[in-house]
Design an enzyme around this catalytic site. Structure first.
Site, short mmCIF file in Angstrom:
data_model
loop_
_atom_site.label_atom_id
_atom_site.label_comp_id
_atom_site.label_asym_id
_atom_site.label_seq_id
_atom_site.Cartn_x
_atom_site.Cartn_y
_atom_site.Cartn_z
N ASN A 203 5.43 1.26 1.17
CA ASN A 203 6.08 2.64 1.07
C ASN A 203 5.07 3.69 1.46
O ASN A 203 3.88 3.45 1.57
CB ASN A 203 6.34 3.12 -0.60
CG ASN A 203 7.12 1.97 -1.14
OD1 ASN A 203 7.91 1.36 -0.85
ND2 ASN A 203 6.54 1.20 -2.42
N ASP B 26 0.78 -7.15 -9.28
CA ASP B 26 1.15 -5.79 -9.59
C ASP B 26 1.31 -5.65 -11.18
O ASP B 26 1.66 -6.71 -11.89
CB ASP B 26 2.23 -5.36 -8.97
CG ASP B 26 2.63 -3.95 -9.19
OD1 ASP B 26 2.92 -3.46 -10.29
OD2 ASP B 26 3.08 -3.36 -8.12
N ILE B 27 0.65 -4.74 -11.77
CA ILE B 27 0.78 -4.43 -13.11
C ILE B 27 2.02 -3.92 -13.81
O ILE B 27 2.21 -4.20 -14.98
CB ILE B 27 -0.58 -3.57 -13.58
CG1 ILE B 27 -0.42 -2.06 -13.18
CG2 ILE B 27 -1.86 -4.02 -13.33
CD1 ILE B 27 -1.08 -1.02 -13.79
N GLU C 129 3.28 5.58 -4.80
CA GLU C 129 2.69 6.13 -6.06
C GLU C 129 1.35 6.19 -6.01
O GLU C 129 0.56 7.12 -6.45
CB GLU C 129 3.09 5.28 -7.17
CG GLU C 129 4.67 5.25 -7.60
CD GLU C 129 5.05 4.30 -8.78
OE1 GLU C 129 3.99 4.07 -9.36
OE2 GLU C 129 6.22 4.23 -8.81
N HIS D 170 -0.83 -0.10 0.84
CA HIS D 170 -0.77 -1.32 0.12
C HIS D 170 0.73 -1.92 0.62
O HIS D 170 1.69 -1.27 0.60
CB HIS D 170 -0.88 -1.45 -1.33
CG HIS D 170 0.03 -0.48 -2.16
ND1 HIS D 170 -0.20 1.08 -2.03
CD2 HIS D 170 1.05 -0.65 -2.98
CE1 HIS D 170 0.66 1.56 -2.82
NE2 HIS D 170 1.26 0.56 -3.30
N MET D 171 0.77 -3.16 0.43
CA MET D 171 1.71 -3.94 0.76
C MET D 171 2.59 -4.64 -0.64
O MET D 171 1.62 -5.39 -1.14
CB MET D 171 1.64 -4.99 1.96
CG MET D 171 2.91 -6.01 2.38
SD MET D 171 2.17 -7.18 3.46
CE MET D 171 1.92 -5.96 4.99
N HIS D 172 3.85 -4.78 -0.87
CA HIS D 172 4.34 -5.38 -1.89
C HIS D 172 4.92 -6.65 -1.57
O HIS D 172 5.67 -6.58 -0.42
CB HIS D 172 5.38 -4.51 -2.50
CG HIS D 172 4.94 -3.33 -3.25
ND1 HIS D 172 4.66 -3.03 -4.46
CD2 HIS D 172 4.69 -1.96 -2.66
CE1 HIS D 172 4.55 -1.92 -4.87
NE2 HIS D 172 4.29 -1.28 -3.74
#
Length: 116
Positions: free
Chosen positions: A89, A32-33, A97, A102-104
């Site tokens: 999310n 993640d950036i 966002e 996507h999965m964190h």
């Protein structure tokens, strides 16, 4: 959605050069950036699914692969024993966002229970 590709679509189509941590025919993984933890990677499907609400039976294999890869990355990053968090999310109130499923995968420090 519009015709302009979002950042995840550009990463999957190789229009943006980013360091890929893992990639196969179904998913792509990268850092993640804007990390929220010492280890914060994103696991995305290689096909566009805008939100979790659009998931259907045809996505079962992809979602399973995302979870399997999260577990493998956690082991590779040595956070599997202490623990980690996996988050998806969905939509604005769910803090999504970028509208591309996507999965964190977050770890490397003690998490908090009040995250939503």
């Amino acid at each position: 959605m519009n015709n302009k590709q979002n950042i995840f679509q550009q990463i999957v189509s190789k229009k943006i050069n980013t360091k890929i941590l893992y990639e196969d025919e179904l998913v792509t993984v990268f850092n993640d950036i804007k990390p929220k933890s010492p280890i914060h990677v994103l696991i995305i499907p290689n096909i566009t699914i805008y939100t979790l609400n659009e998931v259907n039976k045809s996505h079962e294999l992809i979602l399973g692969r995302m979870l399997l890869v999260a577990s493998k990355i956690a082991k590779k990053k040595n956070i599997d024993k202490d623990g980690y968090r996996v988050v998806i999310n969905c939509n604005k109130n769910g803090c999504q966002e970028i509208f591309y499923l996507h999965m964190h995968l977050l770890g490397g420090r003690k998490g908090t229970k009040n995250f939503f």
